[in-house]
Design a protein around this motif. Structure first.
Motif, PDB file in Angstrom:
ATOM      1  N   THR A   1       0.839  -1.195   0.000  1.00  0.00           N
ATOM      2  CA  THR A   1       0.000   0.000   0.000  1.00  0.00           C
ATOM      3  C   THR A   1       0.871   1.239   0.000  1.00  0.00           C
ATOM      4  N   PHE A   2       0.481   2.251  -0.774  1.00  0.00           N
ATOM      5  CA  PHE A   2       1.122   3.563  -0.641  1.00  0.00           C
ATOM      6  C   PHE A   2       0.060   4.634  -0.814  1.00  0.00           C
ATOM      7  N   THR A   3       0.254   5.753  -0.139  1.00  0.00           N
ATOM      8  CA  THR A   3      -0.759   6.809  -0.120  1.00  0.00           C
ATOM      9  C   THR A   3      -0.175   8.094  -0.699  1.00  0.00           C
ATOM     10  N   ILE A   4      -0.872   8.645  -1.693  1.00  0.00           N
ATOM     11  CA  ILE A   4      -0.444   9.907  -2.297  1.00  0.00           C
ATOM     12  C   ILE A   4      -1.635  10.851  -2.289  1.00  0.00           C
ATOM     13  N   ASP A   5      -1.446  12.045  -1.735  1.00  0.00           N
ATOM     14  CA  ASP A   5      -2.508  13.046  -1.633  1.00  0.00           C
ATOM     15  C   ASP A   5      -3.786  12.461  -1.050  1.00  0.00           C
ATOM     16  N   GLY A   6      -3.622  11.689   0.026  1.00  0.00           N
ATOM     17  CA  GLY A   6      -4.781  11.173   0.748  1.00  0.00           C
ATOM     18  C   GLY A   6      -5.425   9.958   0.118  1.00  0.00           C
ATOM     19  N   ARG A   7      -4.967   9.546  -1.064  1.00  0.00           N
ATOM     20  CA  ARG A   7      -5.572   8.365  -1.688  1.00  0.00           C
ATOM     21  C   ARG A   7      -4.651   7.158  -1.531  1.00  0.00           C
ATOM     22  N   ALA A   8      -5.200   6.054  -0.991  1.00  0.00           N
ATOM     23  CA  ALA A   8      -4.406   4.844  -0.783  1.00  0.00           C
ATOM     24  C   ALA A   8      -4.483   3.956  -2.026  1.00  0.00           C
ATOM     25  N   TYR A   9      -3.341   3.561  -2.543  1.00  0.00           N
ATOM     26  CA  TYR A   9      -3.251   2.652  -3.680  1.00  0.00           C
ATOM     27  C   TYR A   9      -2.737   1.318  -3.176  1.00  0.00           C
ATOM     28  N   LYS A  10      -3.301   0.243  -3.731  1.00  0.00           N
ATOM     29  CA  LYS A  10      -2.858  -1.095  -3.303  1.00  0.00           C
ATOM     30  C   LYS A  10      -2.434  -1.895  -4.521  1.00  0.00           C
ATOM     31  N   VAL A  11      -1.300  -2.573  -4.411  1.00  0.00           N
ATOM     32  CA  VAL A  11      -0.886  -3.483  -5.481  1.00  0.00           C
ATOM     33  C   VAL A  11      -0.508  -4.840  -4.898  1.00  0.00           C
ATOM     34  N   ARG A  12      -0.808  -5.871  -5.672  1.00  0.00           N
ATOM     35  CA  ARG A  12      -0.404  -7.231  -5.286  1.00  0.00           C
ATOM     36  C   ARG A  12       0.567  -7.831  -6.295  1.00  0.00           C
ATOM     37  N   MET A  13       0.519  -7.312  -7.532  1.00  0.00           N
ATOM     38  CA  MET A  13       1.346  -7.882  -8.594  1.00  0.00           C
ATOM     39  C   MET A  13       2.327  -6.883  -9.188  1.00  0.00           C
ATOM     40  N   LEU A  14       1.881  -5.674  -9.448  1.00  0.00           N
ATOM     41  CA  LEU A  14       2.773  -4.683 -10.057  1.00  0.00           C
ATOM     42  C   LEU A  14       3.780  -4.190  -9.030  1.00  0.00           C
ATOM     43  N   PRO A  15       4.972  -3.778  -9.469  1.00  0.00           N
ATOM     44  CA  PRO A  15       5.894  -3.124  -8.543  1.00  0.00           C
ATOM     45  C   PRO A  15       5.234  -1.867  -7.940  1.00  0.00           C
ATOM     46  N   SER A  16       5.537  -1.590  -6.677  1.00  0.00           N
ATOM     47  CA  SER A  16       4.974  -0.389  -6.029  1.00  0.00           C
ATOM     48  C   SER A  16       5.521   0.881  -6.658  1.00  0.00           C
ATOM     49  N   ALA A  17       6.599   0.757  -7.426  1.00  0.00           N
ATOM     50  CA  ALA A  17       7.146   1.903  -8.149  1.00  0.00           C
ATOM     51  C   ALA A  17       6.191   2.402  -9.226  1.00  0.00           C
ATOM     52  N   VAL A  18       5.063   1.724  -9.412  1.00  0.00           N
ATOM     53  CA  VAL A  18       4.026   2.203 -10.336  1.00  0.00           C
ATOM     54  C   VAL A  18       3.621   3.641  -9.980  1.00  0.00           C
ATOM     55  N   ALA A  19       3.889   4.030  -8.725  1.00  0.00           N
ATOM     56  CA  ALA A  19       3.603   5.405  -8.271  1.00  0.00           C
ATOM     57  C   ALA A  19       4.314   6.443  -9.132  1.00  0.00           C
ATOM     58  N   TYR A  20       5.460   6.080  -9.701  1.00  0.00           N
ATOM     59  CA  TYR A  20       6.231   6.996 -10.545  1.00  0.00           C
ATOM     60  C   TYR A  20       5.993   6.606 -12.008  1.00  0.00           C
ATOM     61  N   LYS A  21       5.441   7.510 -12.782  1.00  0.00           N
ATOM     62  CA  LYS A  21       4.984   7.155 -14.132  1.00  0.00           C
ATOM     63  C   LYS A  21       6.115   6.998 -15.136  1.00  0.00           C
ATOM     64  N   GLY A  22       7.328   7.410 -14.766  1.00  0.00           N
ATOM     65  CA  GLY A  22       8.427   7.408 -15.734  1.00  0.00           C
ATOM     66  C   GLY A  22       9.226   6.123 -15.811  1.00  0.00           C
ATOM     67  N   CYS A  23       8.897   5.104 -15.028  1.00  0.00           N
ATOM     68  CA  CYS A  23       9.752   3.901 -15.095  1.00  0.00           C
ATOM     69  C   CYS A  23       9.016   2.713 -15.688  1.00  0.00           C
ATOM     70  N   ARG A  24       9.798   1.826 -16.294  1.00  0.00           N
ATOM     71  CA  ARG A  24       9.237   0.575 -16.782  1.00  0.00           C
ATOM     72  C   ARG A  24       9.062  -0.368 -15.598  1.00  0.00           C
ATOM     73  N   LEU A  25       8.011  -1.172 -15.655  1.00  0.00           N
ATOM     74  CA  LEU A  25       7.646  -2.036 -14.526  1.00  0.00           C
ATOM     75  C   LEU A  25       7.785  -3.484 -14.962  1.00  0.00           C
ATOM     76  N   MET A  26       8.640  -4.232 -14.268  1.00  0.00           N
ATOM     77  CA  MET A  26       8.904  -5.598 -14.723  1.00  0.00           C
ATOM     78  C   MET A  26       8.625  -6.615 -13.613  1.00  0.00           C
ATOM     79  N   ILE A  27       8.368  -7.835 -14.035  1.00  0.00           N
ATOM     80  CA  ILE A  27       8.167  -8.935 -13.081  1.00  0.00           C
ATOM     81  C   ILE A  27       9.127 -10.055 -13.469  1.00  0.00           C
ATOM     82  N   GLY A  28       9.968 -10.467 -12.516  1.00  0.00           N
ATOM     83  CA  GLY A  28      11.015 -11.448 -12.767  1.00  0.00           C
ATOM     84  C   GLY A  28      10.485 -12.873 -12.825  1.00  0.00           C
ATOM     85  N   ALA A  29      11.279 -13.750 -13.430  1.00  0.00           N
ATOM     86  CA  ALA A  29      10.882 -15.144 -13.676  1.00  0.00           C
ATOM     87  C   ALA A  29      10.536 -15.909 -12.401  1.00  0.00           C
TER      88      ALA A  29
END
Ligand code: IMP
Ligand code: MG
Length: 336
Positions: free
Chosen positions: A44-72
């Motif tokens: 979970t991470f909270t930005i401007d009062g809104r809580a975002y939850k991820v179970r599969m994507l990297p939590s770095a999804v918060a930053y729109k400039g990076c590629r998001l990968m999942i390892g083997a």
């Protein structure tokens, strides 16, 4: 940075999601890549009062400039992953390794009704049964699934090429050191190793490619499911102290205990920590809520941090003081 692996130092739920979201927004990595078990994790991470939850994507999804990968080494639940990709509108920046393992409906059913799963108190996400099938070499992989075809790419090559170019890469672990199948409180553990070495192996980078190992501890310890928890408080006491948390994935109440220096020392050893993050300091010291400058912490709070540094002989570089991603004291520049 350039390459930092982030892992949990206790039993998961140390606040890795928030630490990673902060690092991503602040350091702007080119790639964030997830290791760890699978959708049994909840970040979970909270930005401007809104809580975002991820179970599969990297939590770095918060930053729109990076590629998001999942390892083997990771397991994916395709429905959970595709929903998160839609929610975060992340289709054009997600890459999954062709050898990521696939959780199927039967794995989830086995994990929910299996007697032994109940004894352990698993998350019911199908992770354990799917990793059993992987060990038996009968598990389906991402490359076998049509719906995932457009997301597949060579994750180790992309990550190692980025490191060759000197780019920043954030490597995200899940769960916590003492849930490791090898080093944790067996049998009350998850279905694979989750220490820093395992996270690197999940992603496909060798041990010499890691610059920093950031181990995340919460200011107190929590645990969901079964297994020993030294110094465990009863529910009423945990509630009184504000330590009674509810799990992201299962909605179960988390058991709670005070910060455990002995476990922390062992986590530093098992992961070869070069930096430590301490989260939720404001829960122990309410006067520290939202403080973003170390010198403005109360003397009690500073003493708590200094004691951790003295005993563990590793710098506490990041300190969380509230839910917001930017409720953070960042002391990394003090070390240079
Ligand atoms: P499994 O990983 O679902 O098989 O569950 C095994 C044990 O690890 C149970 O005690 C779970 O509650 C615990 N566990 C697994 N993933 C997490 C996590 O992300 N946070 C906290 N506990 C977890
Ligand atoms: Mg969690």
């Amino acid at each position: 940075m350039p390459s930092t692996v982030v892992v949990g130092g206790f039993f998961g739920d140390e606040g890795k999601g928030k630490i990673i979201a902060y690092l991503a927004l602040n350091d702007k990595p080119s790639i964030a890549v997830r290791g760890g078990v699978g959708p049994n994790a909840g970040h979970t991470f909270t930005i401007d009062g809104r809580a975002y939850k991820v179970r599969m994507l990297p939590s770095a999804v918060a930053y729109k400039g990076c590629r998001l990968m999942i390892g083997a080494g990771v397991l994916i639940d395709p429905d959970v992953l595709l929903n998160e990709i839609r929610e975060f509108d992340a289709f054009n920046r997600v890459v999954i390794d062709p050898q990521v393992g696939i959780i199927e409906q039967r794995h989830k059913e086995m994990d929910k009704v299996g007697e032994h799963s109940k004894v352990i108190g698993t998350t019911g996400s199908g992770s354990g049964p799917a990793n059993s099938d992987r060990a038996s070499r009968i598990l389906r992989l991402a490359k076998d699934i049509d719906a995932l075809r457009s997301l597949i790419g060579d994750v180790p090559a992309l990550v190692n090429d980025a490191l060759d170019r000197g780019a920043n890469v954030l490597i995200e672990g899940t769960q916590g050191t003492f849930l490791s199948l090898y080093h944790g409180t067996y049998p009350f553990v998850t279905s694979k190793d989750v220490t820093a070495s395992a996270i690197c192996s999940d992603v496909g980078i060798g041990p010499k490619r890691v610059d920093d190992v950031l181990v995340v501890f919460k200011a107190y310890v929590t645990r969901v499911g079964s297994g020993i928890l030294e110094g465990e408080l009863d529910r009423e006491e945990a509630k009184k102290r504000g330590w009674l948390e509810v799990a992201t994935v299962t909605g179960r109440e988390r058991r709670a205990a005070p910060f455990n220096m002995k476990l922390a020392k062992r986590a530093v050893m098992l992961n070869s920590a070069t930096q430590i993050a301490v989260t939720k300091l404001d829960v122990l010291f309410p006067e520290c809520k939202h403080v973003r400058v170390y010198e403005q912490l109360s003397s009690d709070a500073r003493r708590f941090i200094e004691q951790i540094e003295d005993e563990l002989r590793v710098d506490v570089t990041l300190i969380g003081t509230g839910e917001e991603v930017y409720d953070m004291i960042d002391r990394r520049s003090d070390r240079d």
